[in-house]
Design a protein around this motif. Sequence first.
Motif, PDB file in Angstrom:
ATOM      1  N   VAL A   1      16.932  39.040  61.652  1.00  0.00           N
ATOM      2  CA  VAL A   1      17.501  40.446  61.534  1.00  0.00           C
ATOM      3  C   VAL A   1      18.664  40.630  62.761  1.00  0.00           C
ATOM      4  CG1 VAL A   1      16.950  42.990  61.489  1.00  0.00           C
ATOM      5  CG2 VAL A   1      15.218  41.154  60.463  1.00  0.00           C
TER       6      VAL A   1
ATOM      7  N   LYS B   1      14.808  40.312  54.648  1.00  0.00           N
ATOM      8  CA  LYS B   1      14.229  41.765  54.231  1.00  0.00           C
ATOM      9  C   LYS B   1      12.780  41.702  54.681  1.00  0.00           C
ATOM     10  CE  LYS B   1      14.202  40.442  49.833  1.00  0.00           C
ATOM     11  NZ  LYS B   1      14.825  38.813  49.514  1.00  0.00           N
TER      12      LYS B   1
ATOM     13  N   VAL C   1      20.339  46.067  62.327  1.00  0.00           N
ATOM     14  CA  VAL C   1      20.228  46.932  61.193  1.00  0.00           C
ATOM     15  C   VAL C   1      19.950  48.123  61.451  1.00  0.00           C
ATOM     16  CG1 VAL C   1      18.819  47.233  59.332  1.00  0.00           C
ATOM     17  CG2 VAL C   1      19.501  44.943  59.817  1.00  0.00           C
TER      18      VAL C   1
ATOM     19  N   ALA D   1      12.754  41.980  58.531  1.00  0.00           N
ATOM     20  CA  ALA D   1      12.895  43.610  58.948  1.00  0.00           C
ATOM     21  C   ALA D   1      11.566  44.335  58.428  1.00  0.00           C
ATOM     22  CB  ALA D   1      13.881  44.191  58.139  1.00  0.00           C
TER      23      ALA D   1
ATOM     24  N   LYS E   1      17.026  44.114  66.146  1.00  0.00           N
ATOM     25  CA  LYS E   1      17.305  42.883  65.845  1.00  0.00           C
ATOM     26  C   LYS E   1      15.896  41.946  65.787  1.00  0.00           C
ATOM     27  CE  LYS E   1      21.761  43.118  67.808  1.00  0.00           C
ATOM     28  NZ  LYS E   1      22.794  42.724  69.031  1.00  0.00           N
ATOM     29  N   LYS E   2      15.748  41.091  65.117  1.00  0.00           N
ATOM     30  CA  LYS E   2      14.618  39.901  65.279  1.00  0.00           C
ATOM     31  C   LYS E   2      15.005  38.632  65.340  1.00  0.00           C
ATOM     32  CE  LYS E   2      10.817  38.354  65.948  1.00  0.00           C
ATOM     33  NZ  LYS E   2      10.118  38.497  67.251  1.00  0.00           N
TER      34      LYS E   2
ATOM     35  N   THR F   1       8.759  43.617  61.012  1.00  0.00           N
ATOM     36  CA  THR F   1       9.275  43.997  62.288  1.00  0.00           C
ATOM     37  C   THR F   1       9.021  45.576  62.411  1.00  0.00           C
ATOM     38  OG1 THR F   1      10.773  42.412  62.394  1.00  0.00           O
ATOM     39  CG2 THR F   1      10.826  43.965  64.317  1.00  0.00           C
TER      40      THR F   1
END
Lengths: 324, 305
Positions: free
Chosen positions: A32, A55, A35, A58, A19-20, A61
């Motif tokens: 995010v 995208k 995922v 992700a 998660k971000k 990160t």
Amino acid sequence: MAKKPIDQNDNLLEIRDLKKYFQIGENTLKAVDGVSFTIKRGETLGIVGESGCGKSTAGRTILKLYDPTEGQIIFEGKDLSKLSNSEMKPLRREMQMIFQDPYASLNPRMTVGDIIGEALDIHGLASGAKRKERIQELLSLVSLNPEHMNRFPHEFSGGQRQRIGIARALAVEPKFIVCDEPISALDVSVQAQVVNLLEQLQEKMGLTYMFIAHDLSMVKYISDRVGVMYLGKMVELAESDKLYSKPLHPYTQALLSAIPIPDPEIERNRERIVLEGDVPSPMNPPSGCNFRTRCPKAMPECAAAAPQWKEVEPNHFVACHLYN
Amino acid sequence: MQQLTKEHFQPISVDLRQAEQISRPSLSFWADAWRRLKQNKVAMVSMIFLIALIVCAIFVPMMSSNDYFTTDLAGKNKKPSAEHWFGTDDLGRDVFVRIWYGARISLEVGFAAAAIDLVVGVIYGGIAGFYGGKIDEAMMRFADILFAIPYLLVVILLLVVFEPGVGTIILALTLTGWIGMARIVRGQMLQLKQQEYVLAARSLGADDMRVLFKHLVPNSLGPIIVTLSLTVPSAIFAESFLSFIGLGVSAPVASWGTMANEGLPAMKYYPWRLMFPAVFISVTMLAFNLFGDGIRDAVDPRLRK
């Protein structure tokens, strides 16, 4: 493609519930949002989705360019998510990134030699005559003239600049490269050059790619497996042939129906699934399944709970209530 | 018209290495800026004038047989002549030497103020913009408060507390002068740190210092130099202005401002005493500003043809 067969059990990278979130004033932007997937050694994982679906976030990160809000990034058995910058430094040699905009990703005040050499300087890999030799070797590797090392980025074309960016990423001899839309800013003829170069390099050096893009046909061409993202979540992940021939998630079906077919007869009669409305704001996503506001097959239960991320067929993951 | 047949066409060999050839000579950013500056005639004339001014300010007082403080009451208020090129003032001092001596003070103040603005402004703005967030907020609000204090009030206050002189003037000018530079640098940092090449350096493992000094500062140099080239004339003008209203250097030291001030009452009868310092102030200001404009045009890539 004469590629080595991929060992399905050899995970180079495992992402667990990543998660971000970004804090924007009082709001939280969930770029995010949970995922999970794995990337096998030597494969190319394509990630597709509309602009703003998370995208790129992700990808960044995973490389720890952003600190993850939650979740684990396990690279060769080591969790990166909690490492500090100095602990990350040796690992930066293992994983690299190729950027979208070949004009913004090269420092205009540095020569090509210094841009590529920066990686060598940071990690103390080579200096003096060896440094020069290595830079020239890297330039030849991406089929650029080694004599160009004293030139500045503005003297090169888009495709050449992108190859400089690739040479920079390769300077530290990484195992894993995140390609963040590396071809979307290039002309179609040059796109093919760059994609072919990436494939050759993968073969030669055994690289693993995470290939982020929004061009579906290009992703199909280069990827072994493809993941589809929507509003910060992964909705479907499967081998690329399977995903393109038998998409399960309604969003994937809609995306694939948008690929134009280069035959006017078929193209005219082709049935397109047109999604209603716009992507909802990631600051305030819909409850339950966040695709339900635009989904042609939405059911009452979609609003109640978020769908589970399930392996409905071997190696075919989907998050949708239709398959729960 | 000549008919073209198949025989006229010949296949050329395609050599991939040839396609990679770049025929333009390699130019660094500064070489390119210098090339553009050279094409700007006004800026070049200004530059030559400024170089001449600096050279004269250094050497004329050293080589002249007159000095700036010796009075000659018998030869006061003389017209410009072969002996005294710009005439003499009410105490019989040579105006020509005093002009060049004043140029020293003006340039000293201008360059010192600019140098201090540069150092303080770049560091302050650089830290604020680079770290951003709360640090940025706090630092820039502090700068805003400082900027809101009326400038003349600060100067008068300082000159009351400290000895009037060159040092005090420089202090007064730089107390708030760096804020403009800090804002420019901060804006640059905020914009540049989002660039992908900074991200690329980060993904290679570059630390803050490397990002700051290898990537951010070199890319902000254009706007920094432009701001600097316009800080110098404004400091010179401020010094002249303060000296003119009596807040500057004290006698017998000469500055263009004090000379203009002393020449003002005698304007009707001995016009050269006001005219020479006034002309030097104006022409120097003009030259600095035109040169600064030239530099701005030369380093701004948006004006690149």
